[in-house]
Write a protein that holds these residues in place. Structure first.
Motif, PDB file in Angstrom:
ATOM      1  N   SER A   1       0.837  -1.189   0.000  1.00 52.41           N
ATOM      2  CA  SER A   1       0.000   0.000   0.000  1.00 52.41           C
ATOM      3  C   SER A   1       0.873   1.238   0.000  1.00 52.41           C
ATOM      4  CB  SER A   1      -0.906  -0.030   1.230  1.00 52.41           C
ATOM      5  OG  SER A   1      -1.469   1.196   1.475  1.00 52.41           O
ATOM      6  N   GLN A   2       0.597   2.142  -0.949  1.00 54.11           N
ATOM      7  CA  GLN A   2       1.337   3.391  -0.995  1.00 54.11           C
ATOM      8  C   GLN A   2       0.618   4.426  -0.138  1.00 54.11           C
ATOM      9  OE1 GLN A   2       1.216   3.718  -5.382  1.00 54.11           O
ATOM     10  NE2 GLN A   2       3.393   4.162  -5.169  1.00 54.11           N
ATOM     11  N   PRO A   3       1.362   5.320   0.456  1.00 58.65           N
ATOM     12  CA  PRO A   3       0.697   6.396   1.195  1.00 58.65           C
ATOM     13  C   PRO A   3      -0.034   7.301   0.217  1.00 58.65           C
ATOM     14  CG  PRO A   3       3.064   6.760   1.101  1.00 58.65           C
ATOM     15  CD  PRO A   3       2.809   5.415   0.506  1.00 58.65           C
ATOM     16  N   PRO A   4      -1.126   7.934   0.652  1.00 58.93           N
ATOM     17  CA  PRO A   4      -1.849   8.834  -0.241  1.00 58.93           C
ATOM     18  C   PRO A   4      -0.973  10.003  -0.682  1.00 58.93           C
ATOM     19  CG  PRO A   4      -2.950   8.650   1.897  1.00 58.93           C
ATOM     20  CD  PRO A   4      -1.713   7.832   1.957  1.00 58.93           C
ATOM     21  N   VAL A   5      -1.265  10.519  -1.863  1.00 58.40           N
ATOM     22  CA  VAL A   5      -0.529  11.627  -2.449  1.00 58.40           C
ATOM     23  C   VAL A   5      -1.436  12.857  -2.425  1.00 58.40           C
ATOM     24  CG1 VAL A   5       0.516  12.432  -4.599  1.00 58.40           C
ATOM     25  CG2 VAL A   5       0.732  10.040  -3.943  1.00 58.40           C
ATOM     26  N   ASP A   6      -0.877  14.025  -2.134  1.00 62.80           N
ATOM     27  CA  ASP A   6      -1.654  15.263  -2.145  1.00 62.80           C
ATOM     28  C   ASP A   6      -1.533  15.900  -3.524  1.00 62.80           C
ATOM     29  OD1 ASP A   6      -3.154  17.436  -1.467  1.00 62.80           O
ATOM     30  OD2 ASP A   6      -1.786  18.166   0.091  1.00 62.80           O
ATOM     31  N   VAL A   7      -2.583  15.772  -4.331  1.00 61.66           N
ATOM     32  CA  VAL A   7      -2.573  16.213  -5.719  1.00 61.66           C
ATOM     33  C   VAL A   7      -2.677  17.730  -5.847  1.00 61.66           C
ATOM     34  CG1 VAL A   7      -3.885  16.125  -7.885  1.00 61.66           C
ATOM     35  CG2 VAL A   7      -3.489  14.038  -6.586  1.00 61.66           C
ATOM     36  N   LEU A   8      -3.496  18.358  -5.036  1.00 62.59           N
ATOM     37  CA  LEU A   8      -3.829  19.768  -5.225  1.00 62.59           C
ATOM     38  C   LEU A   8      -2.629  20.720  -5.236  1.00 62.59           C
ATOM     39  CD1 LEU A   8      -6.295  21.306  -5.978  1.00 62.59           C
ATOM     40  CD2 LEU A   8      -6.737  21.728  -3.569  1.00 62.59           C
ATOM     41  N   PRO A   9      -1.670  20.618  -4.324  1.00 62.70           N
ATOM     42  CA  PRO A   9      -0.527  21.544  -4.398  1.00 62.70           C
ATOM     43  C   PRO A   9       0.248  21.417  -5.712  1.00 62.70           C
ATOM     44  CG  PRO A   9      -0.559  20.447  -2.271  1.00 62.70           C
ATOM     45  CD  PRO A   9      -1.598  19.785  -3.122  1.00 62.70           C
ATOM     46  N   VAL A  10       0.434  20.209  -6.181  1.00 62.15           N
ATOM     47  CA  VAL A  10       1.147  20.002  -7.443  1.00 62.15           C
ATOM     48  C   VAL A  10       0.312  20.550  -8.600  1.00 62.15           C
ATOM     49  CG1 VAL A  10       2.182  18.297  -9.002  1.00 62.15           C
ATOM     50  CG2 VAL A  10       2.327  17.979  -6.524  1.00 62.15           C
ATOM     51  N   ALA A  11      -1.001  20.290  -8.569  1.00 66.09           N
ATOM     52  CA  ALA A  11      -1.896  20.785  -9.619  1.00 66.09           C
ATOM     53  C   ALA A  11      -1.854  22.312  -9.693  1.00 66.09           C
ATOM     54  CB  ALA A  11      -3.320  20.300  -9.363  1.00 66.09           C
ATOM     55  N   LYS A  12      -1.891  22.968  -8.548  1.00 61.32           N
ATOM     56  CA  LYS A  12      -1.842  24.428  -8.523  1.00 61.32           C
ATOM     57  C   LYS A  12      -0.520  24.951  -9.083  1.00 61.32           C
ATOM     58  CE  LYS A  12      -5.130  25.332  -4.851  1.00 61.32           C
ATOM     59  NZ  LYS A  12      -5.390  25.969  -3.564  1.00 61.32           N
ATOM     60  N   GLN A  13       0.561  24.284  -8.733  1.00 65.57           N
ATOM     61  CA  GLN A  13       1.871  24.701  -9.240  1.00 65.57           C
ATOM     62  C   GLN A  13       1.934  24.545 -10.756  1.00 65.57           C
ATOM     63  OE1 GLN A  13       5.201  22.623  -7.534  1.00 65.57           O
ATOM     64  NE2 GLN A  13       6.684  23.650  -8.837  1.00 65.57           N
ATOM     65  N   VAL A  14       1.433  23.427 -11.280  1.00 64.40           N
ATOM     66  CA  VAL A  14       1.439  23.196 -12.734  1.00 64.40           C
ATOM     67  C   VAL A  14       0.584  24.257 -13.426  1.00 64.40           C
ATOM     68  CG1 VAL A  14       0.721  21.615 -14.573  1.00 64.40           C
ATOM     69  CG2 VAL A  14       1.951  20.734 -12.581  1.00 64.40           C
TER      70      VAL A  14
ATOM     71  N   ILE B   1      -5.737  23.064 -16.394  1.00 64.49           N
ATOM     72  CA  ILE B   1      -5.760  21.661 -15.972  1.00 64.49           C
ATOM     73  C   ILE B   1      -6.921  21.433 -15.018  1.00 64.49           C
ATOM     74  CG2 ILE B   1      -3.292  21.338 -16.318  1.00 64.49           C
ATOM     75  CD1 ILE B   1      -3.024  21.356 -13.240  1.00 64.49           C
ATOM     76  N   GLU B   2      -7.253  20.160 -14.855  1.00 63.12           N
ATOM     77  CA  GLU B   2      -8.379  19.785 -14.000  1.00 63.12           C
ATOM     78  C   GLU B   2      -7.953  18.700 -13.015  1.00 63.12           C
ATOM     79  OE1 GLU B   2     -12.262  20.056 -16.671  1.00 63.12           O
ATOM     80  OE2 GLU B   2     -10.669  18.844 -17.574  1.00 63.12           O
ATOM     81  N   ALA B   3      -8.678  18.644 -11.921  1.00 62.69           N
ATOM     82  CA  ALA B   3      -8.519  17.588 -10.923  1.00 62.69           C
ATOM     83  C   ALA B   3      -9.921  17.259 -10.406  1.00 62.69           C
ATOM     84  CB  ALA B   3      -7.604  18.020  -9.790  1.00 62.69           C
ATOM     85  N   PRO B   4     -10.163  16.025 -10.022  1.00 65.05           N
ATOM     86  CA  PRO B   4     -11.505  15.661  -9.558  1.00 65.05           C
ATOM     87  C   PRO B   4     -11.740  16.024  -8.093  1.00 65.05           C
ATOM     88  CG  PRO B   4     -10.103  13.743  -9.540  1.00 65.05           C
ATOM     89  CD  PRO B   4      -9.277  14.867 -10.118  1.00 65.05           C
ATOM     90  N   ALA B   5     -12.975  16.368  -7.795  1.00 60.62           N
ATOM     91  CA  ALA B   5     -13.425  16.533  -6.412  1.00 60.62           C
ATOM     92  C   ALA B   5     -14.126  15.226  -6.062  1.00 60.62           C
ATOM     93  CB  ALA B   5     -14.370  17.722  -6.295  1.00 60.62           C
ATOM     94  N   LEU B   6     -13.433  14.351  -5.374  1.00 64.15           N
ATOM     95  CA  LEU B   6     -13.925  12.991  -5.141  1.00 64.15           C
ATOM     96  C   LEU B   6     -14.462  12.807  -3.727  1.00 64.15           C
ATOM     97  CD1 LEU B   6     -10.990  11.168  -6.925  1.00 64.15           C
ATOM     98  CD2 LEU B   6     -13.331  11.395  -7.776  1.00 64.15           C
ATOM     99  N   PRO B   7     -15.444  11.926  -3.576  1.00 57.51           N
ATOM    100  CA  PRO B   7     -15.979  11.648  -2.237  1.00 57.51           C
ATOM    101  C   PRO B   7     -15.015  10.798  -1.424  1.00 57.51           C
ATOM    102  CG  PRO B   7     -17.042  10.239  -3.847  1.00 57.51           C
ATOM    103  CD  PRO B   7     -16.136  11.166  -4.620  1.00 57.51           C
ATOM    104  N   ARG B   8     -15.351  10.615  -0.149  1.00 56.72           N
ATOM    105  CA  ARG B   8     -14.547   9.749   0.733  1.00 56.72           C
ATOM    106  C   ARG B   8     -14.393   8.357   0.123  1.00 56.72           C
ATOM    107  NH1 ARG B   8     -13.120  10.750   5.726  1.00 56.72           N
ATOM    108  NH2 ARG B   8     -13.981  12.524   6.855  1.00 56.72           N
ATOM    109  N   GLY B   9     -13.272   7.757   0.409  1.00 59.55           N
ATOM    110  CA  GLY B   9     -13.031   6.402  -0.067  1.00 59.55           C
ATOM    111  C   GLY B   9     -12.070   6.356  -1.244  1.00 59.55           C
ATOM    112  N   TRP B  10     -11.941   7.438  -1.971  1.00 64.06           N
ATOM    113  CA  TRP B  10     -10.978   7.525  -3.067  1.00 64.06           C
ATOM    114  C   TRP B  10      -9.634   7.947  -2.479  1.00 64.06           C
ATOM    115  CZ3 TRP B  10     -11.705   7.030  -8.434  1.00 64.06           C
ATOM    116  CH2 TRP B  10     -13.008   6.762  -8.833  1.00 64.06           C
TER     117      TRP B  10
END
Length: 167
Positions: A26-39, A47-56
């Motif tokens: 199991s990999q630790p979760p990754v924080d996408v939003l800071p990288v997305a904002k920087q890109v 660019i787009e990123a999903p707003a996902l419910p709990r469990g993802w």
């Protein structure tokens, strides 16, 4: 000699039974939003990123040069039912880039999701399904949603995509 062999085998069996073994990595979760904002900030891309419910959970994020030298925004996610979905985006996508991201799958028609028309692509022998929304010009974004999830889950993912602000 047989008695010694039986004792050794019994010891080995007990040892094997007691040693913990990893059944799942199991990999630790990754924080996408800071990288997305920087890109978004550095490229000016929509660019787009999903707003996902709990469990993802996000398990990968990167911005790197890919096929045909195109810079590619990538974020990968694992769904609650352990299916993988990734978003791949670039500007001025080539046919070669699209083919590489979809693992050279076969077109299966189109569908509409989140106000866009998506081409359905399936690579059956590798269990990869993709939705492709192509930009019309060299400056337009092409978005690919791809992974092991079925089309209906990819549609739900598409509906959850939100623009990322670089600010």
């Amino acid at each position: 000699m047989l008695l010694s062999l039986a004792v050794i085998l019994a010891f080995v069996a007990v040892w094997v039974a007691l040693v913990p073994r990893v059944n799942k990595v199991s990999q630790p979760p990754v924080d996408v939003l800071p990288v997305a904002k920087q890109v978004a900030r550095e490229t000016g891309w929509a660019i787009e990123a999903p707003a996902l419910p709990r469990g993802w959970r996000a398990n990968a994020v990167r911005f790197e040069r890919s096929t045909d030298g195109l810079q590619t925004w990538h974020a990968g996610y694992i769904s609650p039912d352990e299916q993988y979905i990734a978003i791949e985006q670039t500007r001025g996508a080539t046919d070669t880039w699209v083919a590489a991201q979809t693992n050279r799958g076969r077109a299966e028609g189109t569908l509409t999701a989140a106000g866009r028309t998506w081409q359905k692509i399936r690579r059956g022998d590798k269990v990869q399904i993709s939705l492709v929304n192509r930009g019309k010009g060299a400056k337009d974004m092409t978005t690919i949603l791809t992974g092991t999830a079925p089309y209906d889950e990819l549609v739900t993912f598409a509906q959850r995509l939100r623009p990322v602000s670089g600010g």
